[in-house]
Design a protein around this motif. Structure first.
Motif, mmCIF file in Angstrom:
data_model
loop_
_atom_site.group_PDB
_atom_site.id
_atom_site.type_symbol
_atom_site.label_atom_id
_atom_site.label_comp_id
_atom_site.label_asym_id
_atom_site.label_seq_id
_atom_site.Cartn_x
_atom_site.Cartn_y
_atom_site.Cartn_z
ATOM 1 N N SER A 39 0.845 -1.189 0.000
ATOM 2 C CA SER A 39 0.000 0.000 0.000
ATOM 3 C C SER A 39 0.880 1.238 0.000
ATOM 4 O O SER A 39 1.635 1.482 0.946
ATOM 5 N N ASN A 43 -2.458 4.756 -7.556
ATOM 6 C CA ASN A 43 -3.802 4.224 -7.768
ATOM 7 C C ASN A 43 -3.783 2.720 -8.001
ATOM 8 O O ASN A 43 -4.706 2.010 -7.605
ATOM 9 N N ALA A 46 -4.038 -1.250 -5.408
ATOM 10 C CA ALA A 46 -5.112 -2.192 -5.074
ATOM 11 C C ALA A 46 -5.712 -2.860 -6.310
ATOM 12 O O ALA A 46 -6.726 -3.554 -6.198
ATOM 13 N N TYR A 47 -5.085 -2.671 -7.469
ATOM 14 C CA TYR A 47 -5.684 -3.166 -8.721
ATOM 15 C C TYR A 47 -5.843 -4.685 -8.727
ATOM 16 O O TYR A 47 -6.913 -5.211 -9.052
ATOM 17 N N MET A 49 -5.866 -6.805 -6.203
ATOM 18 C CA MET A 49 -6.812 -7.209 -5.171
ATOM 19 C C MET A 49 -8.259 -6.989 -5.614
ATOM 20 O O MET A 49 -9.144 -7.807 -5.343
ATOM 21 N N ASN A 50 -8.517 -5.882 -6.318
ATOM 22 C CA ASN A 50 -9.886 -5.520 -6.692
ATOM 23 C C ASN A 50 -10.378 -6.206 -7.968
ATOM 24 O O ASN A 50 -11.578 -6.141 -8.271
ATOM 25 N N ASN A 51 -9.471 -6.828 -8.722
ATOM 26 C CA ASN A 51 -9.869 -7.364 -10.021
ATOM 27 C C ASN A 51 -9.755 -8.872 -10.144
ATOM 28 O O ASN A 51 -9.994 -9.418 -11.218
ATOM 29 N N GLU A 53 -10.514 -12.477 -7.568
ATOM 30 C CA GLU A 53 -10.803 -13.080 -6.273
ATOM 31 C C GLU A 53 -9.711 -14.106 -5.974
ATOM 32 O O GLU A 53 -9.693 -15.194 -6.553
ATOM 33 N N LYS A 75 -6.811 6.112 0.637
ATOM 34 C CA LYS A 75 -7.819 5.280 -0.011
ATOM 35 C C LYS A 75 -7.337 3.847 -0.131
ATOM 36 O O LYS A 75 -8.108 2.892 0.093
ATOM 37 N N ASN A 76 -6.054 3.657 -0.484
ATOM 38 C CA ASN A 76 -5.502 2.306 -0.595
ATOM 39 C C ASN A 76 -5.538 1.584 0.742
ATOM 40 O O ASN A 76 -5.927 0.407 0.826
ATOM 41 N N GLN A 79 -9.014 0.424 1.443
ATOM 42 C CA GLN A 79 -9.439 -0.722 0.645
ATOM 43 C C GLN A 79 -8.839 -2.022 1.170
ATOM 44 O O GLN A 79 -9.533 -3.040 1.258
ATOM 45 N N LYS A 83 -10.862 -5.298 2.942
ATOM 46 C CA LYS A 83 -10.716 -6.656 2.419
ATOM 47 C C LYS A 83 -10.058 -7.603 3.426
ATOM 48 O O LYS A 83 -9.796 -8.762 3.118
#
Length: 333
Positions: A39, A43, A46-47, A49-51, A53, A75-76, A79, A83
């Motif tokens: 972290s 931007n 977290a890509y 992790m967010n895209n 599973e 923000k990171n 997020q 999670k």
């Protein structure tokens, strides 16, 4: 004495069996014991992790201990926290807390354990991902079989920023086996980046008899290769054409082949040191080469600049490199 012998026989020094690029789809049906991310202020932190599973038992994020209010940092953190990631705070140029965490993992394992770890090194400092790799090749561990998946998400091109100047300038630090003792003259391989970190003054302060340069072309974006040539033109002008190598950053196999061929040729007469400044995948290739050959060094430099804060956005499918370690001698036959 008996207790010491019992402890020694329950731990093993693993060998790197292979390291090669694999398709990103391998992550979708793979179960991992650990997922380690970073972290920072970009931007793209977290890509991954967010895209996707990720099927994992434990999720860990290494958080930089500075610039906590810069760009996307808050923000990171939010997020990763949502999670369910466990936070480890670390300085960009240190690995004390990270290594302590790896020690805790390995000490808790039963003898003969097989583990798999996904590492998103897109926004990690090179000290961190070098530290992870160096830990597993340097220690006797209670692991029979280890898989490391290094994932890298490229970024949308942005113009290089002018770094913040500082007064201090240090000699090269060792990412892996630096400053090894050798009677051979040194050959230095530069991995050029697009920022003005490497200067003629800096190179003159280094001890080498031969110098070579690698830079990415084709790159993720053609503008990147243009900036590399522009910002390193004085260095490139010093080198004959056959001392300059272009590599395709998206193809780890070709990059490894070029770097390995040159290094194995040079090490017959030189002590080889690699100084990677450019894209993270080239640094990873350099570290993996040094992991296979004990006489090869990988350096990092402290140029007197602090890292510029870029708001980098992710682009394209992440590059994935799979490493297999084992202490089973039959795997090498």
């Amino acid at each position: 004495m008996n207790n010491h012998r019992k402890h020694f026989t329950s731990c093993y020094r693993m060998e790197l069996v292979f390291a090669h690029q694999v398709g990103f789809d391998q992550l979708r049906n793979k179960q991992f014991n650990y997922f380690i991310a970073a972290s920072g202020y970009e931007n793209r932190c977290a890509y991954l992790m967010n895209n996707i599973e990720v099927d994992t038992c434990h999720k860990i994020v290494i958080a930089f201990d500075d610039k906590k209010d810069v760009l996307y940092r808050k923000k990171n953190d939010e997020q990763f926290n949502v999670k369910g990631f466990t936070f480890i705070e670390e300085s960009a140029d240190k690995t004390d807390n990270l290594i302590g965490f790896l020690d805790d993992i390995c000490k808790s394992l039963h003898k003969g354990k097989k583990i798999s770890i996904l590492i998103d090194y897109s926004c990690m400092s090179k000290t961190w991902y070098a530290g992870i790799l160096n830990y597993f090749i340097s220690n006797e561990l209670r692991i029979d079989h280890l898989e490391l998946y290094f994932s890298y998400t490229s970024a949308v091109f942005s113009e290089p920023l002018k770094p913040e100047t500082k007064a201090l300038l240090e000699k090269p630090r060792g990412l892996m086996k630096a400053n090894a003792s050798s009677k051979k003259p040194r050959a230095l391989i530069l991995g050029l980046g697009y920022e003005k970190y490497l200067t003629l003054k800096l190179l003159k302060s280094l001890d080498y008899k031969a110098i070579f340069a690698f830079y990415t072309d084709p790159a993720f974006d053609s503008r990147y290769a243009d900036r590399v040539m522009k910002n390193n033109k004085k260095i490139l002008a010093l080198l004959p054409d056959d001392h300059i190598y272009k590599y395709p950053v998206v193809d780890l196999k070709k990059t490894d082949a070029l770097l390995t061929a040159l290094t194995l040729k040079l090490r017959l007469n030189y002590q080889v040191a690699i100084l990677p400044v450019g894209p993270k995948p080239f640094t990873l290739s350099s570290l993996l080469l040094a992991a296979r050959y004990p006489d090869i060094e990988v350096w990092s430099i402290y140029t007197g600049y602090s890292t510029a804060a870029y708001n980098r956005y992710p682009t394209g499918e992440p590059m994935l490199c799979k490493l297999l370690f084992s202490n089973n001698d039959d795997m090498f036959l």
